[in-house]
Design a protein around this motif. Structure first.
Motif, PDB file in Angstrom:
ATOM      1  N   ASP A 150      10.814  13.292   6.069  1.00  0.00           N
ATOM      2  CA  ASP A 150      10.427  11.898   5.820  1.00  0.00           C
ATOM      3  C   ASP A 150       8.916  11.794   5.860  1.00  0.00           C
ATOM      4  O   ASP A 150       8.258  12.478   6.654  1.00  0.00           O
ATOM      5  CB  ASP A 150      11.021  10.972   6.886  1.00  0.00           C
ATOM      6  N   ALA A 151       8.385  10.912   5.023  1.00  0.00           N
ATOM      7  CA  ALA A 151       6.932  10.828   4.940  1.00  0.00           C
ATOM      8  C   ALA A 151       6.517   9.478   4.377  1.00  0.00           C
ATOM      9  O   ALA A 151       7.360   8.650   4.015  1.00  0.00           O
ATOM     10  CB  ALA A 151       6.396  11.956   4.051  1.00  0.00           C
ATOM     11  N   VAL A 152       5.209   9.288   4.340  1.00  0.00           N
ATOM     12  CA  VAL A 152       4.637   8.181   3.587  1.00  0.00           C
ATOM     13  C   VAL A 152       3.758   8.786   2.515  1.00  0.00           C
ATOM     14  O   VAL A 152       3.267   9.910   2.657  1.00  0.00           O
ATOM     15  CB  VAL A 152       3.814   7.233   4.492  1.00  0.00           C
ATOM     16  N   GLY A 158       0.836  -1.202   0.000  1.00  0.00           N
ATOM     17  CA  GLY A 158       0.000   0.000   0.000  1.00  0.00           C
ATOM     18  C   GLY A 158       0.861   1.237   0.000  1.00  0.00           C
ATOM     19  O   GLY A 158       1.419   1.608  -1.026  1.00  0.00           O
ATOM     20  N   THR A 159       0.993   1.858   1.126  1.00  0.00           N
ATOM     21  CA  THR A 159       1.820   3.057   1.196  1.00  0.00           C
ATOM     22  C   THR A 159       3.298   2.696   1.217  1.00  0.00           C
ATOM     23  O   THR A 159       3.677   1.598   1.590  1.00  0.00           O
ATOM     24  CB  THR A 159       1.504   3.851   2.465  1.00  0.00           C
ATOM     25  N   VAL A 160       4.100   3.651   0.818  1.00  0.00           N
ATOM     26  CA  VAL A 160       5.551   3.458   0.883  1.00  0.00           C
ATOM     27  C   VAL A 160       6.184   4.703   1.498  1.00  0.00           C
ATOM     28  O   VAL A 160       5.597   5.785   1.497  1.00  0.00           O
ATOM     29  CB  VAL A 160       6.174   3.205  -0.518  1.00  0.00           C
ATOM     30  N   ALA A 161       7.356   4.491   2.014  1.00  0.00           N
ATOM     31  CA  ALA A 161       8.072   5.624   2.617  1.00  0.00           C
ATOM     32  C   ALA A 161       8.660   6.500   1.518  1.00  0.00           C
ATOM     33  O   ALA A 161       9.169   5.990   0.515  1.00  0.00           O
ATOM     34  CB  ALA A 161       9.172   5.109   3.526  1.00  0.00           C
ATOM     35  N   ALA A 215       0.881   9.506   1.363  1.00  0.00           N
ATOM     36  CA  ALA A 215      -0.534   9.588   1.721  1.00  0.00           C
ATOM     37  C   ALA A 215      -0.911  11.053   1.849  1.00  0.00           C
ATOM     38  O   ALA A 215      -0.063  11.935   1.751  1.00  0.00           O
ATOM     39  CB  ALA A 215      -0.773   8.852   3.026  1.00  0.00           C
ATOM     40  N   THR A 216      -2.183  11.276   2.074  1.00  0.00           N
ATOM     41  CA  THR A 216      -2.683  12.650   2.066  1.00  0.00           C
ATOM     42  C   THR A 216      -2.442  13.342   3.412  1.00  0.00           C
ATOM     43  O   THR A 216      -2.677  12.760   4.468  1.00  0.00           O
ATOM     44  CB  THR A 216      -4.190  12.659   1.767  1.00  0.00           C
ATOM     45  N   PRO A 255      -2.573  13.730   8.956  1.00  0.00           N
ATOM     46  CA  PRO A 255      -3.553  13.239   7.980  1.00  0.00           C
ATOM     47  C   PRO A 255      -4.915  13.926   8.097  1.00  0.00           C
ATOM     48  O   PRO A 255      -5.598  14.107   7.099  1.00  0.00           O
ATOM     49  CB  PRO A 255      -3.674  11.754   8.322  1.00  0.00           C
ATOM     50  N   THR A 267      -0.185   9.623  14.649  1.00  0.00           N
ATOM     51  CA  THR A 267       0.605   9.064  13.553  1.00  0.00           C
ATOM     52  C   THR A 267       0.622  10.080  12.427  1.00  0.00           C
ATOM     53  O   THR A 267      -0.424  10.378  11.838  1.00  0.00           O
ATOM     54  CB  THR A 267       0.003   7.746  13.048  1.00  0.00           C
ATOM     55  N   ALA A 268       1.795  10.610  12.150  1.00  0.00           N
ATOM     56  CA  ALA A 268       1.896  11.669  11.143  1.00  0.00           C
ATOM     57  C   ALA A 268       2.095  11.074   9.753  1.00  0.00           C
ATOM     58  O   ALA A 268       2.404   9.896   9.602  1.00  0.00           O
ATOM     59  CB  ALA A 268       3.053  12.593  11.491  1.00  0.00           C
ATOM     60  N   ARG A 269       1.878  11.906   8.762  1.00  0.00           N
ATOM     61  CA  ARG A 269       2.149  11.502   7.384  1.00  0.00           C
ATOM     62  C   ARG A 269       3.583  11.875   6.980  1.00  0.00           C
ATOM     63  O   ARG A 269       4.156  11.277   6.093  1.00  0.00           O
ATOM     64  CB  ARG A 269       1.171  12.197   6.446  1.00  0.00           C
ATOM     65  N   GLY A 270       4.087  12.913   7.631  1.00  0.00           N
ATOM     66  CA  GLY A 270       5.453  13.328   7.339  1.00  0.00           C
ATOM     67  C   GLY A 270       6.011  14.111   8.511  1.00  0.00           C
ATOM     68  O   GLY A 270       5.253  14.618   9.347  1.00  0.00           O
ATOM     69  N   GLU A 271       7.308  14.202   8.576  1.00  0.00           N
ATOM     70  CA  GLU A 271       7.893  14.955   9.688  1.00  0.00           C
ATOM     71  C   GLU A 271       9.290  15.448   9.333  1.00  0.00           C
ATOM     72  O   GLU A 271      10.016  14.823   8.549  1.00  0.00           O
ATOM     73  CB  GLU A 271       7.950  14.109  10.965  1.00  0.00           C
TER      74      GLU A 271
END
Lengths: 915, 218
Positions: B97-99, B20-23, B101-102, B62, B72-76
């Motif tokens: 860094d992120a995944v 599904g999601t990727v880093a 996602a929206t 998110p 749980t963040a999407r990016g940081e």
């Protein structure tokens, strides 16, 4: 290195199998079948006398084949000098006079142990007619049939065989029965049927003749009815074990004990496609994955032990929580697995399938076993299996202690299992008691980036007080009573009661320092040591009735079954946050009581079509009722003024029903086509229900299609399966609970091969592939209005490939003094492919090999077990969640890899004394 | 069968797993408005010669609301970057860094954060460093101020900005962070050295009207 070793062993095994054909004696295999005549009657291969669908039990397959041979048949062509037991005399059983008018031709199939002196012992009814015929059959075989023992070379050995005793209706007047000439069937059976079938002799008796009876005939002929007082006892575990499809299988004791097993639950590794890992210490249930289902601690796998249900509904640590820590491996007799849904008997949590572990001890006597090994591990087993009783009667107690590998994994615990089986004629009763107490320290999880940076060791635990305080306690007591009554022509009824108490307490920190108190939001960063407590008291009963077989025309027989299962669960649970090491509670998350009742009803119809196909059509319906007292429900956020008294009480109800069908078509030469379809369910976590809500069951639709080749020494299954789940769950590690992720489906295939090329070697291997996909995005929430989802996304935690191989060998090595020196060796190999993790993570693949060697001489036994022989470093569990364990650094909120280490190489030495 | 071939096949099939999601990773660039001269409170004209704002750590969330709903963040971006408010040329400052996602909201601090489980906030960078000249009624006054603005509640970030954007993060995204000195310093009194009231005004500005603007792929 590991791979090379695996293939070396496979090659070695294949060579062995080729070089040494099965040590069978030729049987009366029907020539028609040999010629490929599809219309010919089934070969009377091993269990065929009873029902080819029913798997041979307790290692009797090859022996019973052997037993079907008659004295004048050609010895086995084998380099191994193995001679099966032979029938020396088999006088027919007397036909009870008062039953003559019924016109029955019953057949009773018995499991018999032939001792080294040829004595028939431990006789149990595998498939009976009715108590009276069964009693006569047992008494006849026990008192009048004689055998020559099986031999390995010149050495007589004990063998367990299946014999069928057939009753033919005499054509003469009842008064003449006493003078019937018994037929001594040491000669070949001229009708091509089982050579061991003895029958009263319309073909041998001449009512008017002054025949002289053979040995024992006098006894048999006189007082037929009153003298046969033997107990025709029921093999309770096998009364309704008819195959339900391509993924219905029995794992027998020889496979179970091939590889070493440190605890009872390890036995499940022999189940195709099943991955079981002890990731949270000795007092927390294993994490289980089965053919595409991350069953967590049991949410997708219905587990029974000795007929007692193990899963705990609405458990705080996971729906269907099933801790098999109480299981003592030495008392597990057989594992029956139904992967998928096909049997109406399967109830709540049978989503990936169901497992039933039958308890029993075949090797009778008193056994004391002391094990010492790595990490200061110690285990003491005392087992008593009275020789005068059957295999289902025993008592065993186990104590164990370990410092554990790495850091903070010490454990101390004990289990006791007692079972007493008794019966009279057509009745069989069983009392089962199980007790367990274990406390263990938990190492918890460590971040992969901390391992990579050398900040913490792979097997270490973080040094903080909050992580060093992780521990778990489990107390469990279970009692069960089962009564089975068998009637004529295969009819039987069963009634059972059970009572269970489970106390679970866990302190575990998955995330370090992220939590904020909801009780006082200014309290933050005190350590995410989540305390969970759960106490479940369960009462239950079950009953069922299975009719006799009724003929509907010449080629159609019908049998039906009705049953019900019911249980009441009284659950008290709480979840708090604790500060360490003081143990102060700094937040309350859950404080609830749940009362749940599950009423299940099922019906099943079996159609035997010309002995060529068996169609089973059933339906199961369950009604669940919940009463929830959520004492922390409707909490008032701290930024709002108090407006009410917190607490949320509600009740809910749910109803679910679905079909269970299977079709087995015998194609001849031991090949069957098997298919099944069923709809099962998983009950919801009661605390998630609203008042009056129709409890949303997770509905599973499961279909299997496969082929089975079952011959005397080989059992091969190839099955494909499809499963669709209406509402899947995934582990949410921050709160150590399960969360909904949406609909999902699995598409996969399993190849399972078991071979017993000789009497001393067994190998069982399986390869399971699954493509487990999420079909729709997880439900939106305020936290995440559009959870990430891509079409074709694989479910987290599910390994697409699971490979398992078990190989075991036992052989007499020499004769030392008056005892044989027996050797045994075995190994188990597990390969797990990379598992996807949430947020794009992936757990590394791993392969473990366990090795087992031992010697037994007289009353003494020595063993060495090596677990994880090549010291593979692997994660027993891996997660991808935000965590923060390092002081003095900014907190990360991105998911990062956390692992719980699997066991490193472990050596265990065992000294065993058997009396 | 060849052992290597078997395992190659296993590995190949295993590689088909779609998680599904990727880093992903992106870049953070900072840019100032270049607005060095402005009239501040009480009509004081200010000319800045140095204006640096510390920014970070930053979390891309998110939901529409950051804060407690952003466990749980999407990016940081965990480090702290410095925005030269007088430099209008975008400068790459860090990576995030992120995944994939929206993200819809964000939260951040200005160089000082609560690093759990510590009980007190940790200063990585001073929040604001300014130098310049103020034309007060009593004459020209050169000033140098270093201001520290810390979150007030442990574990809660100073700025929790809701409904900022709706962006699906992709690998290589550039997140531009821009800020304007005049907006930040508008409420401060440059006639005298800064006192608590001035710091409060700057704090209020940085958490509301004058907080930096976040823009993906400008």
């Amino acid at each position: 290195m590991h791979r090379a070793f695996l293939f070396l062993l496979i090659a070695l095994f294949a060579t062995e199998a080729k070089a040494q054909p099965p040590a069978e004696a030729p049987t009366t295999e029907p020539t028609a079948d040999d010629e490929g005549d599809p219309d010919a009657p089934d070969a009377p291969d091993a269990p065929a006398a009873a029902d080819e669908d029913e798997a041979p039990q307790e290692g009797e397959s090859s022996e019973s084949e052997a037993h079907e041979s008659t004295g004048d048949e050609t010895p086995a062509e084998s380099t191994v000098e193995l001679v099966p037991p032979q029938v020396v005399t088999s006088p027919p059983p007397p036909y009870p006079q008062e039953r003559l008018r019924e016109g029955l031709h019953p057949e009773v199939v018995l499991l018999v142990t032939i001792a080294v002196d040829g004595q028939a012992t431990d006789i149990v009814v595998d498939h009976g007619a009715d108590p009276e015929f069964d009693a006569i059959a047992v008494a006849t075989v026990r008192d009048h049939w004689t055998f020559s023992p099986a031999r390995r070379g010149d050495e007589p050995i004990v063998a367990r065989v299946r014999v069928a005793v057939h009753f033919d209706l005499p054509t003469f007047e009842p008064a003449a029965v006493g003078a019937t000439q018994p037929e001594d069937r040491t000669a070949p059976d001229h009708r091509g049927e089982e050579a061991h079938v003895a029958r009263t002799g319309p073909d041998v008796a001449d009512p008017g003749a002054d025949a002289q009876p053979a040995d024992g005939a006098d006894e048999l002929g006189e007082g037929l009815d009153q003298e046969f007082t033997a107990e025709a006892e029921v093999e309770l575990d096998h009364l309704r074990d008819r195959s339900r499809g391509a993924s219905d299988l029995h794992v027998r004791r020889d496979v179970l004990e091939a590889a070493p097993h440190e605890e009872g639950a390890d036995l499940l590794r022999t189940v195709p496609g099943l991955l079981i890992q002890r990731a949270e210490g000795d007092a927390v249930a294993h994490r289980i994955s089965l053919r595409g289902f991350d069953a967590e601690h049991g949410q997708d796998l219905e587990i029974r032990v000795g007929g007692l249900p193990v899963n705990l509904p609405s458990h705080i640590h996971g729906q269907g929580y099933a801790d098999l820590g109480f299981l003592i491996p030495e008392v597990v007799r057989e594992v029956r697995v139904i992967e998928g849904i096909g049997d109406p008997h399967q109830g709540d949590f049978a989503v990936a399938g169901s497992v039933d572990l039958a308890l029993g001890v075949e090797d009778r006597g008193i056994r004391a076993k002391t094990t010492l090994g790595s990490f200061r591990s110690f285990r003491q087993l005392a087992l008593w299996a009275p020789k005068s009783e059957r295999a289902d009667t025993f008592a065993a107690i186990e104590l164990h202690r370990t410092r554990g590998f790495g850091q903070n994994r010490s454990a101390l615990g004990g289990s006791a299992i007692m079972q007493y089986g008794f019966g009279h004629r057509g009745w069989r009763f069983r009392l089962t008691g199980i007790g367990r107490a274990t406390r263990a320290q938990l190492a918890g999880v460590v971040r992969q980036d901390d391992i990579d940076a050398g900040r913490v060791g792979f097997y270490d635990s973080y040094p903080d007080a909050t992580t060093q305080s992780q521990n778990a306690l489990n107390l469990r007591m279970m009692f069960g009573f089962q009564a089975v009554r068998r009637y004529a022509e295969g009819a039987n009824a069963e009634l059972g009661f059970f009572l269970s108490f489970d106390d679970f307490r866990l302190q575990e920190n998955f995330t370090g320092y992220l939590q904020r108190s909801r009780f006082n939001p200014d309290w933050v960063g005190r350590g995410d040591l989540i305390e969970q407590t759960n106490r479940t008291t369960t009462f239950g009963f079950n009953a069922r009735y299975r009719s006799s077989e009724t003929g509907l025309g010449e080629h159609l027989k019908v049998q039906y079954e009705l049953g019900l299962q019911s249980r009441l669960d009284l659950i008290d649970q709480a979840q708090n946050l604790l500060a360490a090491p003081s143990g102060e509670t700094w937040d309350e998350r859950i404080d609830a009581s749940v009362r749940g009742v599950d009423l299940g009803l099922f019906a099943d119809v079996t159609l035997d079509i010309a002995s060529r196909a068996v169609l089973r059509v059933g339906v199961r319906s369950d009604a669940l009722f919940y009463d929830v007292d959520d004492r922390l429900g409707r909490r008032i956020p701290d930024f709002r003024a108090d407006s009410h008294i917190i607490g949320f009480r509600r009740s809910a109800f749910g109803l679910v029903a679905g079909p269970r069908t299977s079709l087995i078509v015998k194609l001849g030469r031991g090949v069957s086509l098997l298919t099944s379809y069923g709809e099962g369910y998983r009950s919801p976590q009661a605390r998630t229900l609203a008042d009056g809500e129709t409890a949303p069951f997770t509905k599973v639709r499961s279909a299997d299609l496969g082929v089975r080749l079952e011959r005397d020494w080989i059992d091969l299954r190839i099955a494909g399966y499809f499963t669709r789940l209406s509402d899947d769950l995934a582990f949410e590690a921050r709160e150590a609970r399960l969360e909904r992720v949406g609909a999902s489906r699995r598409l996969g295939a399993t190849l399972h091969l078991t071979v017993r090329p000789t009497d001393w070697l067994v190998a069982s291997g399986s390869v399971t592939y699954v493509d487990a996909e999420l079909l729709e995005p997880p439900p939106p929430s305020a936290e995440d209005p559009s959870p990430p989802f891509t079409a074709g996304q694989n479910l987290p935690f599910v390994p697409p490939w699971v490979l398992r191989l078990d190989v075991g060998a036992k052989h007499t090595l020499a004769k030392l003094g008056s005892f044989d020196l027996d050797g045994r060796a075995g190994f188990g190999l597990t390969h797990i492919a990379p598992r996807p993790l949430p947020f794009g993570g992936e757990a590394e693949p791993f392969t473990t090999v366990d090795l087992n060697v031992g010697l037994k001489w007289g009353h003494l036994g020595l063993g060495l077990a090596l677990f994880n022989l090549f010291d593979a470093q692997y994660a027993a569990a891996a997660f991808n969640i935000p965590s923060h364990f390092r002081r003095g650094t900014p907190r990360s909120r991105l998911p990062s890899r956390l692992i719980s280490a699997g066991r490193p190489r472990t050596a265990m030495f065992t000294l065993e004394i058997t009396l | 069968m060849n052992t290597r071939l078997v395992f190659a096949l296993l590995t190949l099939l295993s590689a088909c797993v779609d998680p599904g999601t990727v880093a992903v990773q992106g870049e953070v660039e900072v840019v100032g408005s270049g607005n060095a001269t402005f009239t501040a409170r009480d009509g004081v004209d200010v000319t800045l010669t140095r204006a640096e704002l510390a920014f970070g750590p930053l979390y891309l969330c998110p939901g529409n609301v950051a804060g407690d709903l952003c466990e749980t963040a999407r990016g940081e971006m965990l480090e702290v970057v410095v925005i030269d408010l007088l430099n209008t040329t975008p400068a790459r400052a860090a990576t995030f860094d992120a995944v994939d996602a929206t993200t819809r909201s964000a939260m951040w601090d200005y160089g000082t954060s609560f690093w759990l489980p510590d009980a007190a906030p940790t200063e990585t960078q001073p929040t604001l460093v300014i130098e310049g000249v103020a034309m007060t009624p009593s004459g020209e006054r050169a000033f140098e101020e270093t201001i520290q603005i810390a979150p007030q509640r442990a574990g809660i970030h100073l700025v929790r900005a809701s409904t900022l954007f709706e962006h699906e993060i992709r690998n290589g995204d550039v997140l531009q962070v821009s800020a304007d000195a005049e907006n930040i310093l508008d409420g401060a009194n440059f006639a005298t050295p800064f006192v608590e009231r001035d710091v409060t005004a700057i704090r209020n500005a940085l958490t509301t009207s004058a907080r930096p603007t976040l823009l993906f792929n400008p």
